[in-house]
Design a protein around this motif. Structure first.
Motif, mmCIF file in Angstrom:
data_model
loop_
_atom_site.group_PDB
_atom_site.id
_atom_site.type_symbol
_atom_site.label_atom_id
_atom_site.label_comp_id
_atom_site.label_asym_id
_atom_site.label_seq_id
_atom_site.Cartn_x
_atom_site.Cartn_y
_atom_site.Cartn_z
ATOM 1 N N ALA A 176 0.825 -1.212 0.000
ATOM 2 C CA ALA A 176 0.000 0.000 0.000
ATOM 3 C C ALA A 176 0.858 1.260 0.000
ATOM 4 C CB ALA A 176 -0.931 -0.020 1.204
ATOM 5 N N TRP A 177 2.006 1.207 0.660
ATOM 6 C CA TRP A 177 2.919 2.360 0.733
ATOM 7 C C TRP A 177 3.834 2.463 -0.480
ATOM 8 C CZ3 TRP A 177 4.496 0.733 6.327
ATOM 9 C CH2 TRP A 177 3.429 1.019 7.205
ATOM 10 N N GLY A 178 3.686 1.541 -1.433
ATOM 11 C CA GLY A 178 4.526 1.576 -2.621
ATOM 12 C C GLY A 178 5.875 0.918 -2.438
ATOM 13 N N ALA A 179 6.003 0.123 -1.373
ATOM 14 C CA ALA A 179 7.286 -0.523 -1.091
ATOM 15 C C ALA A 179 7.252 -2.021 -1.374
ATOM 16 C CB ALA A 179 7.686 -0.283 0.366
ATOM 17 N N GLY A 180 6.252 -2.476 -2.121
ATOM 18 C CA GLY A 180 6.123 -3.899 -2.401
ATOM 19 C C GLY A 180 7.154 -4.392 -3.399
ATOM 20 N N GLY A 181 7.635 -5.598 -3.175
ATOM 21 C CA GLY A 181 8.603 -6.200 -4.088
ATOM 22 C C GLY A 181 8.966 -7.600 -3.642
ATOM 23 N N ARG A 182 9.645 -8.318 -4.514
ATOM 24 C CA ARG A 182 10.003 -9.702 -4.209
ATOM 25 C C ARG A 182 11.181 -9.770 -3.249
ATOM 26 N NH1 ARG A 182 14.545 -10.876 -7.418
ATOM 27 N NH2 ARG A 182 14.715 -9.717 -9.386
ATOM 28 N N MET A 183 11.247 -10.895 -2.544
ATOM 29 C CA MET A 183 12.341 -11.156 -1.626
ATOM 30 C C MET A 183 13.394 -12.016 -2.324
ATOM 31 S SD MET A 183 11.237 -9.613 1.052
ATOM 32 C CE MET A 183 9.683 -8.969 1.691
ATOM 33 N N GLY A 184 14.593 -11.485 -2.447
ATOM 34 C CA GLY A 184 15.640 -12.222 -3.131
ATOM 35 C C GLY A 184 15.264 -12.495 -4.573
ATOM 36 N N THR A 185 15.414 -13.742 -5.005
ATOM 37 C CA THR A 185 15.063 -14.093 -6.383
ATOM 38 C C THR A 185 13.564 -14.062 -6.616
ATOM 39 O OG1 THR A 185 14.873 -16.470 -5.943
ATOM 40 C CG2 THR A 185 17.086 -15.613 -6.473
ATOM 41 N N VAL A 229 3.440 -11.408 -4.244
ATOM 42 C CA VAL A 229 3.551 -9.946 -4.110
ATOM 43 C C VAL A 229 2.812 -9.252 -5.253
ATOM 44 C CG1 VAL A 229 5.152 -8.003 -4.079
ATOM 45 C CG2 VAL A 229 5.705 -10.091 -2.821
ATOM 46 N N ARG A 230 2.972 -9.766 -6.466
ATOM 47 C CA ARG A 230 2.273 -9.162 -7.611
ATOM 48 C C ARG A 230 0.756 -9.274 -7.447
ATOM 49 N NH1 ARG A 230 6.517 -11.538 -10.819
ATOM 50 N NH2 ARG A 230 5.151 -13.294 -11.331
ATOM 51 N N ALA A 231 0.291 -10.402 -6.909
ATOM 52 C CA ALA A 231 -1.149 -10.590 -6.729
ATOM 53 C C ALA A 231 -1.710 -9.592 -5.727
ATOM 54 C CB ALA A 231 -1.436 -12.020 -6.268
ATOM 55 N N VAL A 232 -0.969 -9.338 -4.645
ATOM 56 C CA VAL A 232 -1.401 -8.336 -3.666
ATOM 57 C C VAL A 232 -1.400 -6.948 -4.313
ATOM 58 C CG1 VAL A 232 -0.866 -7.217 -1.467
ATOM 59 C CG2 VAL A 232 -0.622 -9.696 -1.693
ATOM 60 N N VAL A 243 13.086 -4.976 -5.395
ATOM 61 C CA VAL A 243 13.771 -6.244 -5.123
ATOM 62 C C VAL A 243 14.543 -6.070 -3.813
ATOM 63 C CG1 VAL A 243 15.488 -7.900 -5.882
ATOM 64 C CG2 VAL A 243 14.005 -6.784 -7.579
ATOM 65 N N TYR A 244 14.238 -6.928 -2.843
ATOM 66 C CA TYR A 244 14.922 -6.868 -1.547
ATOM 67 C C TYR A 244 16.019 -7.933 -1.532
ATOM 68 C CZ TYR A 244 11.196 -3.756 -0.099
ATOM 69 O OH TYR A 244 10.338 -2.697 -0.007
ATOM 70 N N ARG A 247 21.087 -9.761 1.416
ATOM 71 C CA ARG A 247 21.915 -9.071 2.415
ATOM 72 C C ARG A 247 21.076 -8.107 3.242
ATOM 73 N NH1 ARG A 247 27.220 -6.003 0.387
ATOM 74 N NH2 ARG A 247 27.679 -8.172 -0.190
ATOM 75 N N LEU A 248 20.171 -7.383 2.598
ATOM 76 C CA LEU A 248 19.314 -6.439 3.312
ATOM 77 C C LEU A 248 18.338 -7.162 4.231
ATOM 78 C CD1 LEU A 248 18.419 -3.479 3.678
ATOM 79 C CD2 LEU A 248 16.806 -3.851 1.788
ATOM 80 N N LEU A 249 17.779 -8.259 3.739
ATOM 81 C CA LEU A 249 16.837 -9.025 4.546
ATOM 82 C C LEU A 249 17.513 -9.591 5.782
ATOM 83 C CD1 LEU A 249 14.967 -10.922 1.691
ATOM 84 C CD2 LEU A 249 14.110 -8.993 3.033
ATOM 85 N N ARG A 250 18.748 -10.079 5.610
ATOM 86 C CA ARG A 250 19.474 -10.616 6.767
ATOM 87 C C ARG A 250 19.811 -9.533 7.771
ATOM 88 N NH1 ARG A 250 22.597 -13.500 2.292
ATOM 89 N NH2 ARG A 250 21.519 -15.516 2.120
ATOM 90 N N LEU A 251 20.049 -8.316 7.269
ATOM 91 C CA LEU A 251 20.362 -7.200 8.159
ATOM 92 C C LEU A 251 19.188 -6.903 9.073
ATOM 93 C CD1 LEU A 251 22.228 -4.831 8.991
ATOM 94 C CD2 LEU A 251 21.158 -3.492 7.165
ATOM 95 N N PHE A 252 17.969 -6.937 8.533
ATOM 96 C CA PHE A 252 16.787 -6.578 9.313
ATOM 97 C C PHE A 252 16.177 -7.764 10.054
ATOM 98 C CE2 PHE A 252 16.926 -2.916 6.482
ATOM 99 C CZ PHE A 252 16.609 -1.876 7.351
ATOM 100 N N ALA A 253 16.228 -8.948 9.449
ATOM 101 C CA ALA A 253 15.531 -10.095 10.039
ATOM 102 C C ALA A 253 16.459 -11.146 10.621
ATOM 103 C CB ALA A 253 14.612 -10.737 9.004
ATOM 104 N N GLY A 254 17.733 -11.040 10.374
ATOM 105 C CA GLY A 254 18.665 -12.020 10.911
ATOM 106 C C GLY A 254 18.445 -13.403 10.329
ATOM 107 N N GLU A 255 18.522 -14.407 11.175
ATOM 108 C CA GLU A 255 18.413 -15.802 10.746
ATOM 109 C C GLU A 255 17.063 -16.114 10.117
ATOM 110 O OE1 GLU A 255 18.831 -20.287 12.733
ATOM 111 O OE2 GLU A 255 19.331 -18.497 13.904
ATOM 112 N N LEU A 256 16.021 -15.402 10.533
ATOM 113 C CA LEU A 256 14.688 -15.643 9.983
ATOM 114 C C LEU A 256 14.635 -15.393 8.479
ATOM 115 C CD1 LEU A 256 11.676 -16.250 10.331
ATOM 116 C CD2 LEU A 256 11.336 -13.857 10.984
#
Length: 292
Positions: A176-185, A229-232, A243-244, A247-256
């Protein structure tokens, strides 16, 4: 039937209770505080105790207990809390089911049991995978085996598309905020299911005593992260160009990030379909439209 539900205050349990009651079943809810309603029975899974008479005349126990894996960053302490929130209640309830002669135990698990399956389609016959989430699910499924002579069903749930919380609780505002995108590949698969079908599937399993063992509670058409993500984005009329990177995902979410966002399961509900279950929301677009 007379049914006891543990974890009745969660998203799934809250939706399940009125559905079972509308079908004519009596539902008793296990609570960890002092009961304040006629349908509540007290228990303490840490102490391994249930209120006297809590399982008297009960036909089935449904265990939905689990702390949300995305509730906070995975520290060693929180990972142990995740394990304990699943394995300890399962062991207590399975042993109680065995000692009280309860005919059935429907025990929560998840499709993370299969590990990261890549493009491989997996049904209930697939072996356990590797990784923290897979190991945790395998451990709680092993704990359910203590129910001995009871009918034990392992409810391997996918990502529940609910109007509140869960994946959509995080994804909807981003898109909704315009920040939608795929995670990694974006090629990692998501085994999703609508909240309506999740609850209906549990009711279906409860009412069909021939169903036993693992049952994938997931929609018939798993989709990739990018497709989700495209469907939403289409439903919210927002672009999803981002595209996230890992490296960025690991920075914010760690092992998850590696255990959840960057991996997935292409799981299909073979057992449900073989036993006549009909999905109200068979595609992700229909399921998302219902949720959003």
């Amino acid at each position: 039937m007379r049914v006891v539900v543990a974890g009745a205050s969660g998203v799934i349990g809250t939706a399940l209770t009125p559905v079972l009651r509308s079908a004519g079943h009596e539902v008793l809810r296990l609570v960890r505080r002092s009961p304040t309603a006629a349908d509540e029975r007290q228990w303490d899974p840490v102490a391994g105790s249930l209120e006297d008479g809590a399982l008297d005349g009960v036909d089935a126990v449904i265990n939905l207990c689990a702390v949300d894996t995305t509730a906070r960053r995975w520290t060693p302490e929180f990972k142990q809390e995740l394990i304990d929130s699943r394995v300890v209640p399962t062991r207590v309830l399975a042993e109680a089911v065995a000692s009280h002669g309860v005919p059935a135990l429907l025990n929560s698990s998840s499709v993370a049991y299969y590990g990261d399956t890549g493009d491989t389609v997996v049904d209930e016959s697939a072996p356990a995978g590797s990784g923290f989430l897979a190991d945790m699910d395998r451990e709680r499924e092993e704990a359910a085996a203590a129910a001995s002579d009871a009918r034990v069903v392992l409810l391997r749930t996918g990502i529940v598309l609910s109007p509140t919380g869960g994946l959509l609780g995080q994804l909807r505002p981003m898109v909704a905020w315009g920040a939608g995108g795929r995670m990694g590949t974006g090629r990692q698969y998501l085994a999703w299911i609508s909240l309506h079908d999740e609850v209906s599937a549990i009711k279906h399993v409860l009412e069909h005593p021939e169903i036993t063992g693992p049952v994938n509670l997931s929609g018939p058409q798993p989709v990739t992260n990018a497709e989700m993500v495209r469907a939403v984005g289409r439903l919210l009329h927002r672009p999803t160009p981002w595209v996230y990177p890992p490296r960025l995902l690991r920075l914010f979410a760690g092992e998850l990030a590696d255990a959840g966002a960057l991996t997935g399961q292409r799981a299909v509900p073979d057992a449900l379909l073989r036993h006549g279950f009909e999905f109200r929301h068979p595609t992700v677009s229909v399921a998302l439209a219902a949720a959003l």
